[in-house]
Design a protein around this motif. Structure first.
Motif, short mmCIF file in Angstrom:
data_model
loop_
_atom_site.label_atom_id
_atom_site.label_comp_id
_atom_site.label_asym_id
_atom_site.label_seq_id
_atom_site.Cartn_x
_atom_site.Cartn_y
_atom_site.Cartn_z
N ASP A 9 0.87 -1.17 0.00
CA ASP A 9 0.00 0.00 0.00
C ASP A 9 0.92 1.23 0.00
O ASP A 9 2.13 1.10 0.22
N VAL A 10 0.37 2.42 -0.21
CA VAL A 10 1.22 3.62 -0.28
C VAL A 10 1.04 4.52 0.96
O VAL A 10 1.91 4.56 1.85
N GLU A 18 -0.35 10.85 5.17
CA GLU A 18 -1.72 11.35 5.32
C GLU A 18 -1.80 12.75 5.90
O GLU A 18 -2.70 13.52 5.57
N HIS A 81 -10.05 18.49 -6.36
CA HIS A 81 -9.15 17.38 -6.10
C HIS A 81 -7.88 17.47 -6.95
O HIS A 81 -6.78 17.17 -6.48
N THR A 121 -2.92 0.64 -4.26
CA THR A 121 -3.31 1.82 -3.49
C THR A 121 -4.57 2.45 -4.06
O THR A 121 -4.89 2.21 -5.23
N THR A 122 -5.24 3.24 -3.25
CA THR A 122 -6.37 4.00 -3.79
C THR A 122 -5.95 5.43 -4.10
O THR A 122 -6.74 6.21 -4.58
N THR A 123 -4.71 5.76 -3.83
CA THR A 123 -4.26 7.12 -4.07
C THR A 123 -4.05 7.34 -5.57
O THR A 123 -3.98 6.38 -6.35
N ASN A 127 0.49 10.96 -7.05
CA ASN A 127 1.01 10.97 -5.67
C ASN A 127 2.12 9.93 -5.48
O ASN A 127 3.04 10.13 -4.70
N LYS A 157 -10.68 1.03 -1.83
CA LYS A 157 -10.67 0.15 -0.67
C LYS A 157 -11.74 0.61 0.32
O LYS A 157 -11.94 1.81 0.44
C1 XBP Z 1 -5.07 6.42 0.90
C2 XBP Z 1 -6.23 7.19 0.47
C3 XBP Z 1 -6.06 8.32 -0.42
C4 XBP Z 1 -5.26 9.48 0.14
C5 XBP Z 1 -5.46 10.69 -0.72
O1 XBP Z 1 -4.88 5.41 -0.02
O2 XBP Z 1 -7.33 6.89 0.84
O3 XBP Z 1 -7.34 8.80 -0.68
O4 XBP Z 1 -5.71 9.78 1.45
O5 XBP Z 1 -5.14 10.47 -2.04
P1 XBP Z 1 -3.94 4.11 0.29
P2 XBP Z 1 -6.09 10.97 -3.21
O6 XBP Z 1 -3.86 3.89 1.78
O7 XBP Z 1 -4.67 2.99 -0.43
O8 XBP Z 1 -2.60 4.41 -0.32
O9 XBP Z 1 -6.50 12.37 -2.86
O10 XBP Z 1 -5.26 10.90 -4.47
O11 XBP Z 1 -7.29 10.07 -3.26
#
Ligand code: XBP
Length: 266
Positions: A9-10, A18, A81, A121-123, A127, A157
């Motif tokens: 994960d990232v 975060e 965003h 990852t969902t990011t 990023n 996720k």
């Molecule tokens: C973490 C997230 C992301 C980041 C913000 O993803 O939920 O939304 O907080 O990134 P993960 P974006 O733990 O899977 O890496 O603004 O690009 O969504």
């Protein structure tokens, strides 16, 4: 179940990003002329929803429902965003972001051991690039056989789509991989795709329910900075390395006929 790949994960797992996301959201909101400001406490609650666009919408629903009638709200959120993503990249480039303990070591050892590497990852992809530019260097992205991000799996996720996408790219069953995650949503996403998961708890995920994980550790550890075991293993400090991960994986019981079922461990 032979360890063939590690899936990272990232945010919160590779680095404590975060808090930088939170500041970038706040700056984008303020640049948009809004006096909305997300405190750490509020952001911790909002993190229940993965994905920045989804998080902004949730906040509007909860705090400013009048805003929901705004014309083209989805486009407005997407623009906000986009601005946040640019601000985040600038902050990462200017700041002193570090990878968490053990991350770089484990990535290098896994390569030496001939394991595949992946990201789930969902990011946003931008990023990931910003983080690699500021840490391992962009060329290190080539070490990863699959990079699954928001663009590859719009269902975020705890949905398992990003893991299923990565497994297909790796051409491996989930049971031959180990995921490293820091949140409950990450544990649900990985186990939902049949991938055993190790949690390294992060600043914002402290106290979450990690049921289903192989173990919960303070971090991946280093020889001179061993991890602390928070749950799921004998409390012997150490550091995560490919051999230890492989032994943990061998001790897991996963139904042999599934790559999508929940892993019943932990
Ligand atoms: C973490 C997230 C992301 C980041 C913000 O993803 O939920 O939304 O907080 O990134 P993960 P974006 O733990 O899977 O890496 O603004 O690009 O969504």
């Amino acid at each position: 179940m032979t360890l063939k790949a590690i899936i990272f994960d990232v945010d919160g797992t590779l680095a404590e990003t975060e808090e930088i996301h939170r500041k970038a959201f706040n700056r984008a909101l303020s640049d948009a002329g809004l006096d909305w400001c997300w405190s750490r406490e509020r952001y911790r609650e909002l993190l229940a929803i993965s994905g920045g666009k989804e998080r902004i919408r949730l906040y509007i629903e909860e705090e400013h429902p009048d805003f929901l009638t705004r014309e083209n709200l989805a486009d407005w959120i997407a623009r906000l965003h986009q601005d946040k993503t640019k601000i985040y990249a600038d902050m990462i480039a200017a700041g002193e972001i570090e990878l968490r303990p053990g991350v770089e070591r484990l990535i290098r050892e896994a390569r030496q051991a001939g394991l595949k590497l992946a990201i789930a990852t969902t990011t946003s992809t931008a990023n990931i690039i910003a983080l690699f530019d500021a840490t391992l260097g962009r060329e290190a992205l080539d070490w990863f056989d699959a990079i699954g991000a928001a663009e590859q799996a719009p269902n975020k996720k705890p949905d398992s789509s990003v893991y299923l996408w990565v497994l297909e790219k790796l051409a491996l069953p989930g049971s031959d991989c180990v995921a490293i995650e820091d949140t409950r949503n990450g544990v649900l996403a990985a186990t939902g795709a049949g991938v055993p998961v190790l949690v390294t708890q992060s600043f914002y995920s402290e106290g979450e329910d990690f049921t289903g994980a192989l173990a919960v550790l303070s971090d991946l550890g280093e020889p001179d900075h061993p991890y602390r075991v928070l749950a799921g293993l004998e409390n012997t400090p150490g550091w995560v390395e490919p051999g230890r991960l492989a032994r943990w994986l061998e001790s897991v019981e996963i139904p042999a006929d599934t790559t999508t079922g929940k892993v019943e461990v932990g």
